[in-house]
Design an enzyme around this catalytic site. Structure first.
Site, PDB file in Angstrom:
ATOM      1  N   SER A   1      98.940 -12.662  56.701  1.00 35.51           N
ATOM      2  CA  SER A   1      97.638 -12.924  57.278  1.00 35.51           C
ATOM      3  C   SER A   1      97.686 -13.285  58.759  1.00 35.51           C
ATOM      4  CB  SER A   1      96.955 -14.061  56.523  1.00 35.51           C
ATOM      5  OG  SER A   1      97.637 -15.296  56.737  1.00 35.51           O
TER       6      SER A   1
ATOM      7  N   LYS B   1      96.349 -19.836  65.643  1.00 33.91           N
ATOM      8  CA  LYS B   1      95.707 -19.153  64.510  1.00 33.91           C
ATOM      9  C   LYS B   1      94.391 -19.847  64.170  1.00 33.91           C
ATOM     10  CE  LYS B   1      96.835 -17.376  59.846  1.00 33.91           C
ATOM     11  NZ  LYS B   1      97.823 -17.309  58.756  1.00 33.91           N
TER      12      LYS B   1
ATOM     13  N   SER C   1     102.810 -14.894  54.975  1.00 33.06           N
ATOM     14  CA  SER C   1     101.881 -14.644  56.087  1.00 33.06           C
ATOM     15  C   SER C   1     102.432 -14.909  57.472  1.00 33.06           C
ATOM     16  CB  SER C   1     100.603 -15.472  55.909  1.00 33.06           C
ATOM     17  OG  SER C   1      99.787 -14.913  54.925  1.00 33.06           O
TER      18      SER C   1
END
Lengths: 95, 493
Positions: free
Chosen positions: B159, B79, B183
Site C-alpha cells: 500500500s 504516508k 506494504s
C-alpha cells in the site's frame, strides 16, 4: 463454507454498509472466492495449539489510574461533520 | 532531477554539516522536483511547501548554531496514514474527507524532533488495503519505472505506493511507510528502493490510522540500506501512548553497516520456491545466496512448513481486525457524513459512500468471520495457525540461523488493471506476510533487473529486535548488486 445472498445482506447490515441487490450479488461471488481461499486452513492440524494473543512475549503495561489528558472538548469535536456547543450532533435516536 | 535530489540522506547530512549546501536549498530542490513530476507520478496528495520551508529555515539556524540533530534538514515524504497536526490525514479514504488531526503521530513527532522536514503527504491504497496503489480515493500512483522500450504505466506496488514512487523518482530523500502484510517491502521491491518493516512493537503505532492492530508496523522506504538505518533509529521509540510499543533500547543501526557477515548463518527456506514463479526470481535468489556465501556467510537450507498457510490466515485476521478498527467511521466524529432518515441509515449511507470496494470487501469478510457461530471456525483457527507460523521461525532461530533470505515478491511490477481478481492480488504478499504474522522484522533490498529492465528485490527476515543484523546483511547485498535507478526521467515537466 460459503455465503448466500441473504447472508451477504445480513452481514452488510451488521457492518452498517448500505448495499443494493446488484452490489450484494457481486459481493457474494467475491466473498465466496476469499472464503474458498482461506479454506486451506482446514488442512492444518491445530490440535492442542494455543491461539496467538501477542507476537511479542510481554505482560500488559499498566499505568497509574490518573487523569493525564483532556480539557479540550473543542478540539475533540473540531473535525465533526456537525457539532454544537462541543457536542457531536446526530439524527434523533429516541422518539 | 538536480544534483541535490540525487543525494542519499547520508550524503546530504555530510554536505549540510560541511556547510556545502543549506537545508533550504535542499528543500527547494525537492519542492521543485515535486512540482515538475507529481502530475505524472501522483505520489503526493498534499504538498506542504510552507511547512517544509519553515522547517528547513529552522534547520539552517540549528546547523549554524552547531546544534544539528540526526536528521537536520532532511526532506521526507509522509504516508497519508500518519496523523500530522493540521495537515491532510485521510489514509487516502473518502470517508475521512477533510480530516485534519489536532495531534501529531509519535513517529512523525520523533522525526521532526530529530530535525526532519516534511514535504507533504503521500498517496497510498485506501486504509493501506491493496498491493498496487489502485484503491486510493486520490487515484493511482504511477511507478517511475517502465519496461524497456515501453511507455506503458506500471503500478508501484502497495500500500505504500506513494512512498516508494516518491523515493524512486527523487521527489523526497526518503519516506515514512507502513507494513501490515508487505506494504513497505512489496512496493520497495517494485520500485528499486530499500524498505524495512521492523519488529512489531519497535515503533509506536500512536497516530497511525489503524488497519489491523496486531500486524501494523511503521517503517521507512529510502534509497539505500544506510538511509533506512538512519531513519529507523529516529522513528523507533517506546511510547506510553501505545502499550504494544516495546521498551527496548534502540541501537545505533548505522553501526551495523559495513560489519563483516563472516560466519553468519543464513537460512534458505525451501517453502519459498513457488510453482509458477518466474525463472528470473529463482535466479536472483541464487545470486543473492552466492553473494552472501562470498562474503563468508554459511548458507543452510531450512524449513518453514506453515509458510503456505500464512496468507489465508492473514485474510482472516487482518479483515477481522479491520472491521473492528473501521467501525469508528460512522459520520459522527470526523470526515464524511451522508444523511439518512434515521441514525442507522445515516451510518449505512456514510459508509457506503465513504469506503471503496476493497475496503468494503474486507470489512464484510471481517464482520462475517467474527459473527456469531463463526468465530471458532475462522478467527480462532487463524490465530492458532499464526502460533504455528511463529514457531517455524522460532525453530530456525533455535537452530542458530541469524537471518533468512527469500525473494520479496513473486514477480516484478505489473500494469494497472492487469490484476482484477482480489485473491490473485493478495498473492503479491505471499513472501512478505509471514513476517507480519510472526511479528519479526523484514527488509527488501533491490538486487537486480528482470528481462524487461524492471527492478526485483530480495527479502531478509530477522530475529525479533535484531534489525541491526538485517542492515548488516542488507548492505552486503547492496554492495554486491549495486543501486538501481529508472533509466530515464520521463516524469518531470
Amino acid at each position: 463454507m460459503s455465503v448466500d445472498l441473504s447472508t451477504v445482506k445480513r452481514v452488510a447490515r451488521l457492518a452498517r454498509i448500505k448495499v443494493d441487490d446488484e452490489q450484494a450479488e457481486k459481493m457474494t461471488g467475491e466473498l465466496n472466492a476469499i472464503l474458498g481461499f482461506v479454506e486451506q486452513l482446514d488442512e492444518v492440524n491445530i490440535e492442542g495449539v494455543e491461539p496467538m494473543t501477542s507476537v511479542v512475549e510481554t505482560s500488559m503495561k499498566k499505568r497509574a489510574d490518573g487523569q493525564t489528558d483532556g480539557g479540550y472538548a473543542d478540539k475533540v469535536v473540531s473535525n465533526a461533520p456537525v457539532s454544537e456547543d462541543n457536542f457531536f450532533m446526530v439524527p434523533k435516536v429516541v422518539e | 532531477m538536480t544534483e541535490l535530489t540525487k543525494l542519499t540522506i547520508a550524503e546530504a547530512r555530510d554536505k549540510l554539516a560541511a556547510r556545502d549546501i543549506t537545508a533550504s536549498e535542499l528543500t527547494e530542490s525537492y519542492l521543485s522536483a515535486i512540482d515538475a513530476g507529481n502530475e505524472a507520478i501522483n505520489a503526493y496528495i498534499a504538498v506542504t511547501g510552507d511547512i517544509a520551508r519553515e522547517q528547513a529555515k529552522a534547520s539552517d539556524a540549528k546547523i549554524a548554531a552547531g546544534e544539528a540533530r540526526p536528521l537536520e534538514g532532511i526532506p521526507l515524504g509522509i504516508k497519508d496514514l500518519y496523523a500530522t497536526k493540521g495537515v491532510h490525514t485521510q489514509a487516502c479514504s473518502h470517508i475521512l474527507d477533510g480530516f485534519k488531526p489536532e495531534y501529531e503521530s509519535t513517529v512523525t513527532q520523533n522525526l521532526f524532533d530529530d530535525g526532519a522536514v516534511m514535504l507533504g503527504k503521500l498517496n497510498m491504497d485506501e486504509f493501506a488495503m491493496g498491493s498496487s496503489n489502485e484503491t486510493s480515493f486520490y487515484g493511482d500512483v504511477v511507478n517511475p519505472w517502465r519496461r524497456n522500450g515501453s511507455d506503458k504505466a506500471l503500478v508501484p506496488g502497495g500500500s505504500s505506493g506513494g512512498s516508494a514512487a516518491a523515493v524512486a523518482a527523487h521527489m523526497c530523500a526518503a519516506a515514512t511507510a507502513s507494513d501490515t502484510g508487505g506494504s513497505i517491502r512489496q512496493p520497495a521491491a517494485l520500485t528499486g528502493t530499500v524498505g524495512i518493516k521492523p519488529t512489531y512493537g519497535r515503533c509506536s503505532r500512536w497516530g497511525m490510522v489503524a488497519f489491523a492492530s496486531s500486524l501494523d508496523q511503521a517503517g521507512p522506504i529510502g534509497r539505500t540500506v544506510r538511509d533506512n538505518a538512519i531513519l529507523l533509529k529516529s522513528m523507533a521509540s517506546v511510547d506510553a501512548k501505545d502499550t504494544t510499543s516495546v521498551d527496548a533500547p534502540v541501537p545505533n543501526y548505522e553501526d551495523f553497516i559495513g560489519k563483516s557477515i563472516k560466519g553468519m548463518k543464513i537460512g534458505i527456506p525451501k517453502e519459498y520456491h513457488m510453482d509458477g514463479m518466474p525463472e528470473e526470481i529463482e535466479k536472483l535468489w541464487q545470486q543473492g545466496i552466492a553473494w552472501l556465501k562470498e562474503a563468508g556467510a554459511e548458507i543452510v537450507e531450512i524449513s518453514l512448513p506453515h509458510t503456505k498457510y500464512a496468507l489465508p490466515a492473514y485474510y482472516i485476521v487482518a479483515p477481522a481486525e479491520a472491521s473492528s478498527n473501521l467501525a469508528r467511521y460512522d459520520g459522527v466524529r470526523y470526515g464524511l457524513r451522508v444523511p439518512g432518515n434515521d441514525i442507522v441509515e445515516m451510518y449505512e449511507n456514510t459508509r457506503a459512500a465513504g469506503f471503496g470496494d476493497e475496503v468494503k470487501r474486507r470489512v464484510m469478510i471481517g464482520t462475517y468471520v467474527l459473527s456469531a457461530g463463526y468465530y471458532d471456525a475462522y478467527y480462532l483457527k487463524a490465530q492458532k495457525v499464526r502460533t504455528l507460523i511463529k514457531q517455524d521461525f522460532d525453530n530456525a532461530w533455535a537452530d542458530g540461523v541469524d537471518a533468512i533470505l527469500t525473494p520479496t515478491t513473486p514477480d516484478a511490477a505489473f500494469a494497472p488493471g492487469e490484476i482484477t481478481d482480489p485473491v490473485t492480488m493478495y498473492l503479491n504478499d505471499v513472501f512478505t506476510v509471514t513476517a507480519n504474522m510472526a511479528g519479526v522484522p523484514g527488509m527488501s533490498i533491490p538486487a537486480g533487473l528482470n528481462k524487461d529492465g524492471l527492478p526485483l528485490g530480495l527479502q531478509l527476515i530477522g530475529k525479533p529486535f535484531e534489525e541491526g543484523t538485517l542492515f548488516q546483511v542488507g548492505e552486503v547485498i547492496e554492495q554486491a548488486a549495486g543501486r538501481f535507478e529508472p533509466s530515464a526521467n520521463w516524469w518531470s515537466k
